[in-house]
Design a protein around this motif. Structure first.
Motif, mmCIF file in Angstrom:
data_model
loop_
_atom_site.group_PDB
_atom_site.id
_atom_site.type_symbol
_atom_site.label_atom_id
_atom_site.label_comp_id
_atom_site.label_asym_id
_atom_site.label_seq_id
_atom_site.Cartn_x
_atom_site.Cartn_y
_atom_site.Cartn_z
ATOM 1 N N SER A 163 -4.582 -6.801 -7.142
ATOM 2 C CA SER A 163 -4.478 -6.103 -5.857
ATOM 3 C C SER A 163 -4.306 -4.607 -6.091
ATOM 4 O O SER A 163 -3.976 -4.162 -7.195
ATOM 5 C CB SER A 163 -3.277 -6.634 -5.064
ATOM 6 O OG SER A 163 -2.061 -6.206 -5.655
ATOM 7 N N ALA A 164 -4.518 -3.839 -5.046
ATOM 8 C CA ALA A 164 -4.316 -2.390 -5.121
ATOM 9 C C ALA A 164 -2.870 -2.081 -5.484
ATOM 10 O O ALA A 164 -2.603 -1.152 -6.253
ATOM 11 C CB ALA A 164 -4.709 -1.732 -3.806
ATOM 12 N N THR A 165 -1.934 -2.849 -4.967
ATOM 13 C CA THR A 165 -0.523 -2.652 -5.307
ATOM 14 C C THR A 165 -0.308 -2.872 -6.794
ATOM 15 O O THR A 165 0.401 -2.097 -7.448
ATOM 16 C CB THR A 165 0.374 -3.588 -4.480
ATOM 17 O OG1 THR A 165 0.177 -3.296 -3.094
ATOM 18 C CG2 THR A 165 1.830 -3.425 -4.838
ATOM 19 N N ASP A 166 -0.937 -3.896 -7.368
ATOM 20 C CA ASP A 166 -0.849 -4.127 -8.814
ATOM 21 C C ASP A 166 -1.332 -2.898 -9.573
ATOM 22 O O ASP A 166 -0.674 -2.426 -10.503
ATOM 23 C CB ASP A 166 -1.709 -5.320 -9.246
ATOM 24 C CG ASP A 166 -1.248 -6.645 -8.695
ATOM 25 O OD1 ASP A 166 -0.039 -6.803 -8.420
ATOM 26 O OD2 ASP A 166 -2.101 -7.536 -8.543
ATOM 27 N N LEU A 167 -2.487 -2.401 -9.184
ATOM 28 C CA LEU A 167 -3.093 -1.268 -9.865
ATOM 29 C C LEU A 167 -2.192 -0.036 -9.793
ATOM 30 O O LEU A 167 -1.944 0.621 -10.809
ATOM 31 C CB LEU A 167 -4.462 -0.973 -9.241
ATOM 32 C CG LEU A 167 -5.305 0.102 -9.894
ATOM 33 C CD1 LEU A 167 -5.608 -0.239 -11.340
ATOM 34 C CD2 LEU A 167 -6.599 0.273 -9.101
ATOM 35 N N LEU A 168 -1.668 0.263 -8.620
ATOM 36 C CA LEU A 168 -0.799 1.429 -8.462
ATOM 37 C C LEU A 168 0.499 1.281 -9.250
ATOM 38 O O LEU A 168 0.977 2.245 -9.852
ATOM 39 C CB LEU A 168 -0.503 1.679 -6.987
ATOM 40 C CG LEU A 168 -1.708 2.132 -6.162
ATOM 41 C CD1 LEU A 168 -1.357 2.168 -4.683
ATOM 42 C CD2 LEU A 168 -2.196 3.492 -6.640
ATOM 43 N N ARG A 169 1.058 0.103 -9.271
ATOM 44 C CA ARG A 169 2.296 -0.115 -10.040
ATOM 45 C C ARG A 169 2.042 0.018 -11.534
ATOM 46 O O ARG A 169 2.878 0.537 -12.277
ATOM 47 C CB ARG A 169 2.883 -1.481 -9.715
ATOM 48 C CG ARG A 169 3.533 -1.498 -8.351
ATOM 49 C CD ARG A 169 4.186 -2.810 -8.055
ATOM 50 N NE ARG A 169 4.836 -2.726 -6.743
ATOM 51 C CZ ARG A 169 5.304 -3.760 -6.092
ATOM 52 N NH1 ARG A 169 5.231 -4.978 -6.619
ATOM 53 N NH2 ARG A 169 5.873 -3.606 -4.921
ATOM 54 N N LEU A 170 0.912 -0.467 -12.003
ATOM 55 C CA LEU A 170 0.582 -0.333 -13.414
ATOM 56 C C LEU A 170 0.399 1.133 -13.806
ATOM 57 O O LEU A 170 0.887 1.574 -14.855
ATOM 58 C CB LEU A 170 -0.678 -1.138 -13.742
ATOM 59 C CG LEU A 170 -0.509 -2.652 -13.701
ATOM 60 C CD1 LEU A 170 -1.872 -3.342 -13.708
ATOM 61 C CD2 LEU A 170 0.348 -3.125 -14.848
ATOM 62 N N VAL A 171 -0.288 1.893 -12.976
ATOM 63 C CA VAL A 171 -0.471 3.325 -13.241
ATOM 64 C C VAL A 171 0.883 4.029 -13.247
ATOM 65 O O VAL A 171 1.164 4.871 -14.109
ATOM 66 C CB VAL A 171 -1.435 3.950 -12.216
ATOM 67 C CG1 VAL A 171 -1.439 5.467 -12.308
ATOM 68 C CG2 VAL A 171 -2.839 3.396 -12.404
ATOM 69 N N HIS A 172 1.737 3.685 -12.298
ATOM 70 C CA HIS A 172 3.076 4.282 -12.244
ATOM 71 C C HIS A 172 3.873 3.925 -13.498
ATOM 72 O O HIS A 172 4.560 4.779 -14.079
ATOM 73 C CB HIS A 172 3.815 3.803 -10.990
ATOM 74 C CG HIS A 172 5.175 4.369 -10.875
ATOM 75 N ND1 HIS A 172 6.302 3.651 -11.194
ATOM 76 C CD2 HIS A 172 5.602 5.594 -10.499
ATOM 77 C CE1 HIS A 172 7.363 4.416 -11.015
ATOM 78 N NE2 HIS A 172 6.967 5.598 -10.594
ATOM 79 N N ALA A 173 3.777 2.694 -13.934
ATOM 80 C CA ALA A 173 4.505 2.271 -15.130
ATOM 81 C C ALA A 173 4.070 3.069 -16.354
ATOM 82 O O ALA A 173 4.907 3.483 -17.166
ATOM 83 C CB ALA A 173 4.300 0.773 -15.365
ATOM 84 N N ILE A 174 2.775 3.307 -16.486
ATOM 85 C CA ILE A 174 2.283 4.102 -17.614
ATOM 86 C C ILE A 174 2.822 5.523 -17.524
ATOM 87 O O ILE A 174 3.289 6.084 -18.519
ATOM 88 C CB ILE A 174 0.748 4.114 -17.666
ATOM 89 C CG1 ILE A 174 0.225 2.747 -18.070
ATOM 90 C CG2 ILE A 174 0.245 5.173 -18.654
ATOM 91 C CD1 ILE A 174 -1.271 2.618 -17.979
ATOM 92 N N SER A 175 2.759 6.107 -16.333
ATOM 93 C CA SER A 175 3.226 7.491 -16.202
ATOM 94 C C SER A 175 4.712 7.604 -16.533
ATOM 95 O O SER A 175 5.142 8.578 -17.151
ATOM 96 C CB SER A 175 2.929 8.045 -14.805
ATOM 97 O OG SER A 175 3.699 7.385 -13.825
ATOM 98 N N MET A 176 5.503 6.622 -16.155
ATOM 99 C CA MET A 176 6.930 6.641 -16.475
ATOM 100 C C MET A 176 7.154 6.429 -17.968
ATOM 101 O O MET A 176 8.008 7.072 -18.576
ATOM 102 C CB MET A 176 7.676 5.564 -15.679
ATOM 103 C CG MET A 176 7.678 5.801 -14.179
ATOM 104 S SD MET A 176 8.436 7.365 -13.693
ATOM 105 C CE MET A 176 10.116 7.065 -14.184
ATOM 106 N N ALA A 177 6.385 5.537 -18.561
ATOM 107 C CA ALA A 177 6.563 5.222 -19.977
ATOM 108 C C ALA A 177 6.242 6.409 -20.875
ATOM 109 O O ALA A 177 6.912 6.620 -21.882
ATOM 110 C CB ALA A 177 5.699 4.021 -20.364
ATOM 111 N N VAL A 178 5.227 7.181 -20.530
ATOM 112 C CA VAL A 178 4.831 8.288 -21.391
ATOM 113 C C VAL A 178 5.491 9.606 -21.007
ATOM 114 O O VAL A 178 5.327 10.605 -21.702
ATOM 115 C CB VAL A 178 3.295 8.443 -21.453
ATOM 116 C CG1 VAL A 178 2.662 7.177 -22.017
ATOM 117 C CG2 VAL A 178 2.719 8.817 -20.115
ATOM 118 N N ALA A 179 6.263 9.605 -19.941
ATOM 119 C CA ALA A 179 6.935 10.828 -19.515
ATOM 120 C C ALA A 179 8.210 11.099 -20.306
ATOM 121 O O ALA A 179 8.737 12.196 -20.278
ATOM 122 C CB ALA A 179 7.263 10.756 -18.024
#
Length: 66
Positions: free
Chosen positions: A24-40
């Motif tokens: 779902s779009a929610t899945d996609l957005l959460r995954l992108v957010h998780a990556i941004s948090m992980a590499v920040a």
């Protein structure tokens, strides 16, 4: 706006048979957010963000069972 864009992109990919139908779009957005948090937060290895995006893309890719 981001949710609508993600949904449109995901729908096209699903219709093309390139992405799992249960994503779902929610899945996609959460995954992108998780990556941004992980590499920040240090320490971040060179290429880590790209590697994580590749792992997610592989997971989203449609794979027929059997």
């Amino acid at each position: 706006m981001m949710r609508e864009s993600a949904a449109a992109l995901l729908t096209r990919a699903q219709q093309a048979g390139a992405v799992r139908a249960d994503a779902s779009a929610t899945d996609l957005l959460r995954l992108v957010h998780a990556i941004s948090m992980a590499v920040a937060h240090p320490p971040v290895e060179d290429g880590q963000a790209d590697r994580m995006i590749g792992l997610i893309a592989d997971g989203l890719r449609y794979q027929p069972s059997g």
